[in-house]
Design an enzyme around this catalytic site. Structure first.
Site, PDB file in Angstrom:
ATOM      1  N   ARG A 171       0.780  -1.337   0.061  1.00 50.09           N
ATOM      2  CA  ARG A 171      -0.134   0.025  -0.075  1.00 50.09           C
ATOM      3  C   ARG A 171       0.837   1.300   0.037  1.00 50.09           C
ATOM      4  NH1 ARG A 171      -2.032  -3.379   3.863  1.00 50.09           N
ATOM      5  NH2 ARG A 171      -4.193  -4.271   3.451  1.00 50.09           N
ATOM      6  N   LYS A 193      -1.729  -2.149   7.984  1.00 51.56           N
ATOM      7  CA  LYS A 193      -3.253  -1.851   8.739  1.00 51.56           C
ATOM      8  C   LYS A 193      -3.328  -2.636  10.076  1.00 51.56           C
ATOM      9  CE  LYS A 193      -6.378  -0.614   4.932  1.00 51.56           C
ATOM     10  NZ  LYS A 193      -7.944  -0.972   4.404  1.00 51.56           N
ATOM     11  N   ARG A 264      -0.742  -1.293  -7.268  1.00 53.87           N
ATOM     12  CA  ARG A 264      -0.947  -2.330  -6.378  1.00 53.87           C
ATOM     13  C   ARG A 264      -1.587  -3.339  -7.126  1.00 53.87           C
ATOM     14  NH1 ARG A 264      -1.331  -4.196  -0.803  1.00 53.87           N
ATOM     15  NH2 ARG A 264      -3.543  -4.566  -0.029  1.00 53.87           N
ATOM     16  N   TYR A 296      -8.926 -10.393  -7.900  1.00 51.10           N
ATOM     17  CA  TYR A 296      -7.719 -10.532  -8.641  1.00 51.10           C
ATOM     18  C   TYR A 296      -7.731 -11.839  -9.466  1.00 51.10           C
ATOM     19  CZ  TYR A 296      -5.857  -6.573  -6.036  1.00 51.10           C
ATOM     20  OH  TYR A 296      -5.848  -5.533  -5.595  1.00 51.10           O
TER      21      TYR A 296
END
Length: 325
Positions: A171, A193, A264, A296
């Site tokens: 990120r 995160k 990303r 994805y």
């Protein structure tokens, strides 16, 4: 206007106990303050019925008032967010998440009351979107554009930043948070995160790009950041976004479609197409939920058609069909 104490207590809980990022805490605080203003206005009768939401005071909201909130109040707020404010399903999904988390805290942690009105609150359905990404050829074009920068420091830094994005899928906040000692033994130690640390192996090309950049990086006393700005300070997320936007535009890409975050997506898509399994990809990207990673796994319609046509039984002659009786 000030938040009520009960909301500030909840936000402190998210920070100290849950370890959520400042961005997430800010978003939850904003969403919940809007919900409280809406609810106070909804229950305030004629005196508040037509008051602007921003003008509704919520500093007096307490456990007693929140114990009277119903499931219908929550639905009404979500409907208002959609019909009056035009919020997308994605934004309303965040609202639902904030409401569920807040009332779960009130019931299970604070034990303010027993009945949780948000218990059956579901997430609004979102339209399935395929991630936007650069192809391998487009990725090479972007890297070549960065490598053509005349300034030696910017050239080395920008190539290293792009290679880090495109080979690790980290990120933006994670990249900007990297320090000189974050790279050890062929791995990047990333703080993601919720202050969760994970390790990402780096490719030889990425390691070479970072080593080349470090050779040009000025020695700045007491500055441990890996990537520096032109002022020799830790580069900010906005500065990275601006620089990548410049490179994308220079490389001929539409910056209304392609952004820093799309790098990303590019890394994840290229990895998946090279055979990286979905669980490994989840670990690399730092996703908590596998469903997030599964975007994805998409396959373009043309690729699916070509794959089916490669079946060795796809072109058997019609004569193999059994004769009619």
């Amino acid at each position: 206007m000030d938040n009520p104490q009960i909301l500030d207590d909840y936000l402190n809980y998210l920070k100290t106990i849950r370890g959520l990022s400042p961005k997430t805490i800010h978003e939850y605080g904003y969403d919940l303050s809007r919900f409280l203003r809406f609810t106070v206005r909804r229950k305030g009768g004629a005196a508040l019925r037509h008051a602007p939401l921003e003008a509704v005071a919520i500093d007096a909201v307490d456990e007693a008032m929140l114990s009277e909130v119903t499931f219908d109040d929550l639905l009404s707020f979500l409907a208002y967010s959609e019909n009056e404010e035009g919020l997308s399903a994605s934004r309303r999904a965040r609202l639902s998440s904030a409401l569920r988390s807040f009332f779960k805290y009130l019931v299970t942690v604070r034990e303010a009351f027993e009945k949780n009105p948000a218990e059956k609150l579901t997430t609004p359905k979102r339209k399935k979107r395929h991630p936007v990404y650069l192809t391998l050829e487009e990725t090479v074009t972007l890297l070549k554009t960065a490598a053509a920068e005349p300034n030696r420091f910017f050239r080395a830094r920008d190539v290293a930043i792009l290679m880090t994005f495109l080979t690790t899928g980290m990120r933006l906040s994670e990249l900007c948070g990297l320090n000189l000692n974050s790279i050890r033994d062929g791995k990047i130690h990333v703080i993601g995160k919720g202050n969760k640390e994970r390790m990402i192996y780096i490719t030889e090309s990425c390691a070479a790009a970072i080593d080349h950049y470090r050779a040009t990086r000025p020695v700045v006393p007491d500055e441990e950041a890996l990537f520096l700005s032109s002022r020799n300070r830790r580069i900010s997320p906005r500065a990275v976004q601006h620089r990548i936007e410049q490179l994308l535009e220079k490389a001929g890409f539409d910056t209304r479609i392609y952004t820093t975050h799309k790098l990303r997506h590019t890394a994840a898509t290229l990895l998946y197409r090279e055979g990286v399994d979905i669980r490994t990809l989840q670990r690399i990207l730092g996703h908590e939920s596998l469903s997030t990673t599964q975007i994805y796994t998409h396959v373009d319609d043309d690729q699916a058609r070509i794959a089916v046509e490669k079946n060795p039984l796809a072109h058997l002659p019609q004569s193999l069909e059994p004769p009619e009786d």
